[in-house]
Design a protein around this motif. Structure first.
Motif, short mmCIF file in Angstrom:
data_model
loop_
_atom_site.label_atom_id
_atom_site.label_comp_id
_atom_site.label_asym_id
_atom_site.label_seq_id
_atom_site.Cartn_x
_atom_site.Cartn_y
_atom_site.Cartn_z
N VAL A 1 -37.35 -38.47 6.98
CA VAL A 1 -38.17 -37.28 7.20
C VAL A 1 -38.30 -36.98 8.68
O VAL A 1 -38.76 -35.91 9.06
CB VAL A 1 -39.57 -37.44 6.58
CG1 VAL A 1 -39.48 -37.60 5.08
CG2 VAL A 1 -40.33 -38.61 7.18
N LEU A 2 -37.87 -37.92 9.51
CA LEU A 2 -38.07 -37.79 10.95
C LEU A 2 -37.23 -36.69 11.57
O LEU A 2 -37.68 -35.99 12.46
CB LEU A 2 -37.75 -39.13 11.62
CG LEU A 2 -37.98 -39.26 13.11
CD1 LEU A 2 -39.44 -39.06 13.46
CD2 LEU A 2 -37.51 -40.64 13.59
N LYS A 3 -36.00 -36.52 11.09
CA LYS A 3 -35.07 -35.62 11.77
C LYS A 3 -34.49 -34.55 10.85
O LYS A 3 -33.39 -34.05 11.08
CB LYS A 3 -33.94 -36.44 12.40
CG LYS A 3 -34.44 -37.41 13.46
CD LYS A 3 -33.29 -38.13 14.15
CE LYS A 3 -33.81 -38.99 15.29
NZ LYS A 3 -32.73 -39.66 16.04
N LYS A 4 -35.25 -34.19 9.81
CA LYS A 4 -34.74 -33.21 8.86
C LYS A 4 -34.37 -31.89 9.53
O LYS A 4 -33.31 -31.32 9.28
CB LYS A 4 -35.78 -32.96 7.77
CG LYS A 4 -35.97 -34.11 6.81
CD LYS A 4 -37.17 -33.91 5.91
CE LYS A 4 -37.09 -32.62 5.13
NZ LYS A 4 -38.23 -32.49 4.18
N GLU A 5 -35.26 -31.40 10.38
CA GLU A 5 -35.00 -30.13 11.06
C GLU A 5 -33.75 -30.22 11.92
O GLU A 5 -32.92 -29.30 11.96
CB GLU A 5 -36.20 -29.75 11.92
CG GLU A 5 -35.97 -28.49 12.76
CD GLU A 5 -37.09 -28.27 13.78
OE1 GLU A 5 -36.92 -27.39 14.64
OE2 GLU A 5 -38.12 -28.97 13.70
N GLU B 1 -27.60 -29.75 13.36
CA GLU B 1 -26.32 -30.40 13.63
C GLU B 1 -25.25 -29.99 12.62
O GLU B 1 -24.10 -29.75 12.99
CB GLU B 1 -26.50 -31.92 13.60
CG GLU B 1 -25.19 -32.67 13.85
CD GLU B 1 -25.38 -34.16 14.02
OE1 GLU B 1 -24.43 -34.91 13.72
OE2 GLU B 1 -26.46 -34.60 14.45
N LEU B 2 -25.63 -29.89 11.35
CA LEU B 2 -24.64 -29.58 10.32
C LEU B 2 -24.22 -28.12 10.32
O LEU B 2 -23.06 -27.80 10.00
CB LEU B 2 -25.20 -29.93 8.94
CG LEU B 2 -25.48 -31.40 8.65
CD1 LEU B 2 -26.09 -31.54 7.26
CD2 LEU B 2 -24.21 -32.22 8.76
N GLY B 3 -25.14 -27.22 10.64
CA GLY B 3 -24.86 -25.80 10.52
C GLY B 3 -25.04 -25.34 9.09
O GLY B 3 -25.11 -26.15 8.15
N PRO B 4 -25.11 -24.02 8.85
CA PRO B 4 -25.44 -23.51 7.51
C PRO B 4 -24.43 -23.88 6.44
O PRO B 4 -24.81 -24.20 5.32
CB PRO B 4 -25.53 -21.99 7.72
CG PRO B 4 -24.81 -21.73 9.01
CD PRO B 4 -24.99 -22.94 9.85
N VAL B 5 -23.14 -23.83 6.77
CA VAL B 5 -22.13 -24.16 5.75
C VAL B 5 -22.17 -25.65 5.42
O VAL B 5 -22.13 -26.05 4.25
CB VAL B 5 -20.72 -23.75 6.23
CG1 VAL B 5 -19.67 -24.18 5.21
CG2 VAL B 5 -20.66 -22.24 6.44
N GLY B 6 -22.26 -26.48 6.45
CA GLY B 6 -22.35 -27.92 6.21
C GLY B 6 -23.56 -28.29 5.40
O GLY B 6 -23.50 -29.13 4.49
N LEU B 7 -24.69 -27.65 5.69
CA LEU B 7 -25.92 -27.93 4.95
C LEU B 7 -25.78 -27.50 3.50
O LEU B 7 -26.22 -28.22 2.58
CB LEU B 7 -27.08 -27.21 5.62
CG LEU B 7 -28.48 -27.57 5.12
CD1 LEU B 7 -28.77 -29.04 5.35
CD2 LEU B 7 -29.53 -26.71 5.81
N GLU B 8 -25.14 -26.36 3.27
CA GLU B 8 -24.94 -25.88 1.90
C GLU B 8 -24.11 -26.87 1.09
O GLU B 8 -24.40 -27.17 -0.07
CB GLU B 8 -24.26 -24.51 1.93
CG GLU B 8 -23.97 -23.94 0.54
CD GLU B 8 -23.17 -22.65 0.62
OE1 GLU B 8 -22.72 -22.19 -0.45
OE2 GLU B 8 -22.98 -22.12 1.73
N MET B 9 -23.04 -27.40 1.70
CA MET B 9 -22.18 -28.35 1.00
C MET B 9 -22.92 -29.66 0.71
O MET B 9 -22.76 -30.25 -0.36
CB MET B 9 -20.93 -28.63 1.84
CG MET B 9 -19.98 -27.44 1.98
SD MET B 9 -19.28 -26.89 0.39
CE MET B 9 -20.32 -25.47 0.05
#
Length: 499
Positions: A462-466, A471-479
């Motif tokens: 929970v420390l670094k969720k934001e 770091e991942l970007g929107p596409v990376g986060l979606e995947m």
């Protein structure tokens, strides 16, 4: 300031159930949630307890809120945590499967836990969850000296495994700083590193296969026992570092190495962190293979001396520790000494024997505890950058500390570019706590600007969720979210972690 992801100073290396519940920042009243509507639950706790108890032996189910509260957090104690409805201490795979089948039937979240030595809140409970503590599944099932593998349960302590395989002439390299307490399952969950990573790599390099219980109770076996194997997608590596959000590790096949010779170390003093980082780059560029290459800045050196009276040189701005476990470590250390001198080292002191080498390593392992003693609390960063940008990372961190008027000590796995800036502050001082959080974020932003990552080995939790989303970007986060849905469509496993 309850939600600040900070860590109180001078904490023990691991949490234990007998710890006073008053130290756990759980949310809500201390009474048992008998009224599910009053506590926002979607299930009847009495029904949950009855179903769990039906498939568990006596003593495996804990429901006393004073006891379960002690399981609410890992070592990142000020990260947001909830109040578990129950803690289960399974001993068998079938008991884990029973818990997950029950959780799926009642839609109850489950938080898998090991020794809770993590530093990101990844093992923190959520309100009304089942905490699944796997420390009791601690069997070393097999050590195969021909295949150089070990088959273990998730609750095996890292140091216990290391000593067991050493008796057979083998070596399990991953060695997190908490190796005397942390478990293999927890190491797999966070893809732990350690001091030896510069030569031997991190936990992910040693996990050949996994047995996992999925959210619905099905058993999944991934990977292999063979030296090679490329059949299908590499699901094993997918689960390593997934922080219990995709499945519960109930067994692992681990790769082992032949036991190396005893290592010999040296310490080199530098007039600046930049000079020490120049030496690090020179060592790596020369093709040398140290078994560790660690850095402690001036603040850390002085803190270690104050805590342990180690006799480290307090006049140094940066202390570099190098070690080799090669057949001729003295020759390799001499080569490193020359490179350090060329980079501006003011002193290079090789250890005379194994005992002196071990003292140097003890000083490095003491760094975090020593920094915790400087102020009432700490915030521990875990930023990894390319080795070629290490000097910029350290100089930038020093500038951030000055800008925010805070003490920030840095210890680092320098050979990996993995830095651990430790922000020291008093959470009772509202302004200082605010500056600490802002400096923590500034250090992560600096790491990303230098082409690095927000976590090299501690995980996101929970420390670094934001920051993971950045770091991942929107596409990376979606995947990543799509992968989560594929394995855990109801979102029951370790909810609220990663993203």
């Amino acid at each position: 300031m309850d939600d600040l992801p900070v860590r109180p100073a001078a904490r023990p290396a691991a949490h234990h159930p007998e710890r006073s519940a008053t130290h756990v920042p759980v949310q809500g009243p201390a009474d048992e949630p008998a009224d599910r509507h009053a506590h926002g639950l979607t299930y009847d706790p009495a029904d949950l307890y009855a179903r769990l108890a039906a498939g568990l032996p006596p003593g495996a189910l804990l429901t006393d809120p004073d006891v379960t509260a002690a399981y609410a957090t890992d070592m990142a104690s000020f990260c947001t945590a909830g109040r578990p409805a129950a803690v289960v201490l399974p001993r068998t795979v079938e008991q884990v499967r029973h818990v997950m089948r029950t959780a799926t039937a009642l839609r109850v979240p489950v938080v898998p836990q090991g020794a809770r030595t993590g530093l990101s809140g990844g093992a923190n409970a959520s309100d009304g969850c089942i905490v699944l503590s796997l420390v009791g599944m601690d069997g070393i099932l097999e050590i195969n000296t021909v295949d150089r593998t070990a088959v273990v349960e998730p609750g095996v302590v890292n140091a216990v495994l290391s000593r067991a395989v050493a008796e057979r002439g083998l070596y399990y390299p991953p060695d997190p700083s908490s190796w005397e307490q942390c478990t293999i399952g927890g190491n797999i969950g966070t893809a732990s590193g350690g001091l030896c990573c510069v030569k031997y790599g991190v936990t992910a390099e040693y996990v050949l296969g996994l047995d996992l219980v999925l959210a619905d109770g099905r058993l999944l076996r991934t990977g292999r026992r063979t030296a090679k194997g490329v059949a299908g997608y590499d699901l094993t590596r997918l689960f390593v570092g997934s922080e219990g959000t995709l499945g519960v590790v109930v067994g692992a096949v681990l790769a082992l190495r032949p036991a190396p010779p005893r290592q010999l170390a040296l310490a080199a003093e530098f007039p600046s962190s930049a000079a020490a980082c120049e030496a690090v780059c020179a060592v790596m560029e020369a093709g040398l293979t140290p078994s560790l290459l660690e850095l402690m800045d001036r603040t850390t050196v002085r803190a270690v001396n104050a805590l342990g009276r180690m006799g480290l040189p307090e006049t140094t701005e940066a202390l570099l520790l190098a070690a080799f476990d090669t057949p001729d470590p003295a020759a390799d250390l001499a080569a490193v000494g020359e490179l350090c001198a060329a980079a501006g080292a003011t002193a290079v002191v090789p250890a005379e024997d194994e005992a002196e080498s071990e003292l140097l390593l003890q000083a490095r392992r003491m760094s975090l505890t020593a920094l915790e003693a400087l102020r009432p609390a700490t915030m521990i960063d875990d930023v990894c950058v390319p080795r070629s940008r290490l000097a910029e990372m350290l100089d930038g961190t020093a500038a951030i500390a000055e800008r925010y008027g805070l003490t920030v000590g840095v210890c680092a796995h320098a050979g990996d570019g993995n830095t651990h800036p430790v922000v020291c502050f008093d959470p009772a001082d509202e302004d200082e706590a605010r500056r600490a959080r802002e400096s923590f974020d500034a250090i992560m932003a600096l790491g990303l600007e230098l082409g690095g990552t927000i976590t090299g080995e501690h995980g996101v939790g929970v420390l670094k969720k934001e920051w993971l989303a950045r770091e991942l970007g929107p596409v990376g986060l979606e995947m990543q979210r799509a992968v989560k849905r594929a394995f855990d469509p109801l979102g029951l496993l370790n909810p609220g972690k990663l993203f």
